[in-house]
Structure formats: C-alpha cells, structure tokens
Write a protein that holds these residues in place. Structure first.
Motif, short mmCIF file in Angstrom:
data_model
loop_
_atom_site.label_atom_id
_atom_site.label_comp_id
_atom_site.label_asym_id
_atom_site.label_seq_id
_atom_site.Cartn_x
_atom_site.Cartn_y
_atom_site.Cartn_z
N GLU A 40 -9.37 -0.19 -57.03
CA GLU A 40 -9.13 -0.70 -58.44
C GLU A 40 -10.39 -1.76 -59.01
O GLU A 40 -10.50 -1.73 -60.26
N ALA A 62 -0.41 -2.49 -59.77
CA ALA A 62 -0.09 -1.68 -58.85
C ALA A 62 -0.89 -1.82 -57.64
O ALA A 62 -0.47 -1.62 -56.27
N GLY A 63 -2.04 -2.20 -57.86
CA GLY A 63 -3.19 -2.42 -56.58
C GLY A 63 -2.63 -3.45 -55.78
O GLY A 63 -2.81 -3.49 -54.52
N ARG A 94 0.45 -4.88 -55.51
CA ARG A 94 1.66 -4.70 -54.74
C ARG A 94 1.18 -3.68 -53.53
O ARG A 94 1.83 -3.87 -52.58
N ARG A 95 0.35 -2.78 -53.75
CA ARG A 95 -0.13 -1.86 -52.55
C ARG A 95 -0.52 -2.73 -51.33
O ARG A 95 -0.14 -2.84 -50.19
N GLU A 96 -1.56 -3.54 -51.74
CA GLU A 96 -2.14 -4.45 -50.86
C GLU A 96 -1.21 -5.33 -50.10
O GLU A 96 -1.52 -5.57 -48.67
N GLY A 123 1.79 -4.92 -49.74
CA GLY A 123 2.62 -4.32 -48.79
C GLY A 123 2.19 -3.74 -47.59
O GLY A 123 2.71 -3.91 -46.50
N LYS A 124 0.65 -3.39 -47.55
CA LYS A 124 0.08 -3.30 -46.20
C LYS A 124 0.05 -4.58 -45.33
O LYS A 124 0.28 -4.56 -44.31
N GLY A 158 -4.92 -5.65 -45.81
CA GLY A 158 -4.12 -5.79 -47.01
C GLY A 158 -4.21 -7.28 -47.63
O GLY A 158 -4.40 -7.66 -48.76
#
Length: 372
Positions: free
Chosen positions: A184, A315-316, A318-320, A322-323, A331
């Motif tokens: 992103e 969104a990016g 949240r993904r990071e 989550g990792k 993450g």
C-alpha cells in the motif's frame, strides 16, 4: 485512522486565500513550440470528432551517469516495442558529461539538453517542445517498459474525451521488499500501490514514470508546471498530479485513464528501502500536498488521498496487525510503516493548511536546495 481522515477533510474545506491570486499571477498559456508551465486562462471544450492517435513520441529525462545502465536498458526496451515509437527523445538535465555520452551511445535517439529550469518539469517540457507525435509518452530513466507498453497506452485512447493514459509501475527491489513498506506504500518509491484499479478505469492523476498525454493538450493548457517539480516548490514531484488536475479543470468532460496492462518496471535504490527514507518522503508528501492545495484547491488536491486513507491504508493496517497477532514480527514492522507514513504526511499537510505556511515553505525550500 478515522481521526486522520477527519483532519484531512477539515483542512480540505478551509478556503485557500492564495488560490485566486496564484492563478491570476500566472501568465496565460498559448500554444507554442515550447509549452508554458502555466495553466490556460479559460476552460477548453472537447472535440467530439478527434480521431484515435496514430503516432507517439517517447520522452525520457536523465540527469546522472549513475543511472547509465538503467538508461541503456530503457532505450533498448523502447527500441523493441510492439507499437514502434515515432521518435525517442532523451533529455539530459544540465549534465554535459551525460549529454556527450548519450549522444554518442544512442545514434537513433534525439538527445537534447534541458532548455528549461533544472528538474523533471523543465526537462519534460523540453521534450514536449521537440515532440511531433499525436501522443507524448513519458518514461523515467530508471524504468524499463514491457514490450507492449506503448501498444497498451495507445489502446486507451478509444474515446475523444481521453486526454491522458498511464499505467502500472512495478518496483524492482535491490534485494527484497522491506517489511516496513507494505504494498500500500509503494507510492513512496514512485510506483503504483495496492489499492489502485486492476482494470482500465478513469482516475484523477497518473504516475510520471508511466504516462502519456495527447500532444495538443500541452498547446492548449501548457506543460508541466516548473514551480511544482522535483526542484521546485513541491520538493519530490507531483508535477504530473498538478498537470492531470489542470486538464480536468481546464477541459471539462475530459478523461484521465489508468490502464493496468501498460507496465513498466521501476528500479528502487538501496537508500529508498531504509526506514529513514520512509519518514523523509512522508514529510515531503505532506509539504507537497499543502503546496499543491494552494495551486489547484484543497478539494482536488486531496480527493483521492481521503479515499486512500479510509479504504486502502485501513485495510493494509488491519492485515499487518493480523499478521503480527499471529506471531509474524514482520507484521509489526509493516504496521509501524503505515502508521508512521500516515501520521507524518497528515501532520505536515495539516501544518501547511492550518496556519503554519511559512514553516512548510521553509521545508520545501530546504529540500529544493538539496535537490539542486
């Protein structure tokens, strides 16, 4: 995250007292062999009978021998295009050594010296003034196009309303993607980022390392604004953003098209993979957007950025995160990169829009001095 969106929105709604004075102080732009960098004084209507372009001139701007291998690779790729260029124009930005070397090495290329102010905008305007194709395409000196790059760009001009077409710039990392720079944030290194269209779509602006514009547009509204180039008021580019916004403002009904099938590979230097670069580039972006808002209006200057924060960066992040919560330390580094980039950019943009213009301009001038 939501607080940053609110801050940007409030700053965007503030009236810009310098907008009208900036526009009125610029000289009018008339068609000429060397385009003016100033916008025209009145909107231009579209020509519904305009035909699909048949020819394209490619302009590449170079300024240092350090990128010689990239320059040579780019020219070789341009010579092998499935849609041959009418002409290749290589503009050398005030570097006599590079000018002489390029003139000797590329006999089939028009090698010119930048006749304008030092920087990307002046060099591009020099190329535009020499171009004779229906469309002028721009490629960075450290970018290599796919064989069908020009074919895909020209294919985007399927409507008379289309004034400019650009494509994807994929980063070429020196080793691997750094953890603190998730996809992103690829705009930090001059590349298209995760969250941009994956199919042909109308957009606000294109990327200077991979874009094209109808030649006559420059005659009508002027060329790249030399006060917002990489050595101008806006320290790290966005001159292509200003140009695309000016096209939309001066030519109502015009379209700027993003064609993901038009691909170039953009080399990333080691220095740009450092976390310090992320902070510095984010600061410059905030400064740039504050200055851009004074030229084209805050609404147009940040319309895409607000959407980007609300959807893409959220969104990016949240993904990071989550990792990270699943035990992947990368993450945490990715989340840190997103938060640092967003916070730094928003902070400097807000300072510029909410009354700290002198300080922001001082940063811009300092960066201009470094670039020069």
């Amino acid at each position: 995250m939501e607080a940053v969106v609110t801050l940007l929105s409030r700053a965007r709604r503030r009236p810009s007292s310098s907008r009208s004075s900036t526009r009125n102080s610029q000289p009018s732009s008339r068609p000429s062999s060397r385009p003016s960098s100033s916008p025209s004084s009145s909107p231009r209507s579209l020509d519904p009978t305009e035909s699909r372009p048949d020819t394209v001139s490619v302009v590449v701007c170079a300024h240092t021998t350090d990128r010689w291998d990239d320059i040579a690779a780019g020219q070789a790729a341009l010579a092998a295009q499935t849609f041959p260029a009418l002409e290749r124009i290589l503009v050398i930005d005030h570097n006599p050594e590079l000018l002489a070397r390029a003139s000797e090495a590329f006999p089939g290329v028009r090698v010119l010296e930048n006749a304008g102010r030092g920087g990307a905008s002046g060099a591009r305007n020099t190329g535009i003034g020499a171009a004779t194709g229906d469309v002028v395409a721009f490629l960075d000196d450290d970018a290599r196009p796919e064989p069908d790059w020009l074919e895909q760009l020209i294919g985007g001009y399927d409507d008379p309303a289309v004034m400019a077409v650009g494509g994807v710039a994929r980063p070429v990392w020196p080793d691997r993607r750094p953890d603190h720079m998730p996809p992103e944030l690829d705009w930090l290194v001059g590349c298209t980022y995760l969250g941009q269209p994956t199919e042909r779509a109308d957009v606000r602006n294109l990327w200077g390392c991979n874009m094209s514009v109808r030649r006559r547009v420059f005659d009508e509204i002027g060329g790249f604004h030399e006060d917002v180039g990489r050595i101008g008021l806006i320290p790290l580019g966005t001159e292509e953003t200003e140009l695309c916004i000016r096209i939309a403002q001066r030519k109502p009904g015009s379209r700027i098209v993003f064609e993901p099938a038009a691909v170039v590979h953009h080399r990333v230097t080691v220095a740009r993979t450092e976390f310090a670069y992320l902070r510095s580039r984010s600061q410059a972006e905030g400064v740039s957007k504050a200055a851009m808002a004074r030229l084209v209006g805050a609404q147009d200057a940040t319309s895409e950025e607000s959407r980007y924060v609300r959807t893409v960066l959220t969104a990016g992040l949240r993904r990071e995160l989550g990792k990270a919560l699943r035990g992947d330390r990368a993450g945490w580094r990715g989340a840190r990169g997103i938060i640092t980039c967003l916070g730094t950019t928003a902070y400097w943009y807000a300072r510029g829009r909410l009354g700290h213009r002198a300080e922001v301009d001082a940063v811009a001038l300092e960066r201009r001095g470094r670039a020069a």
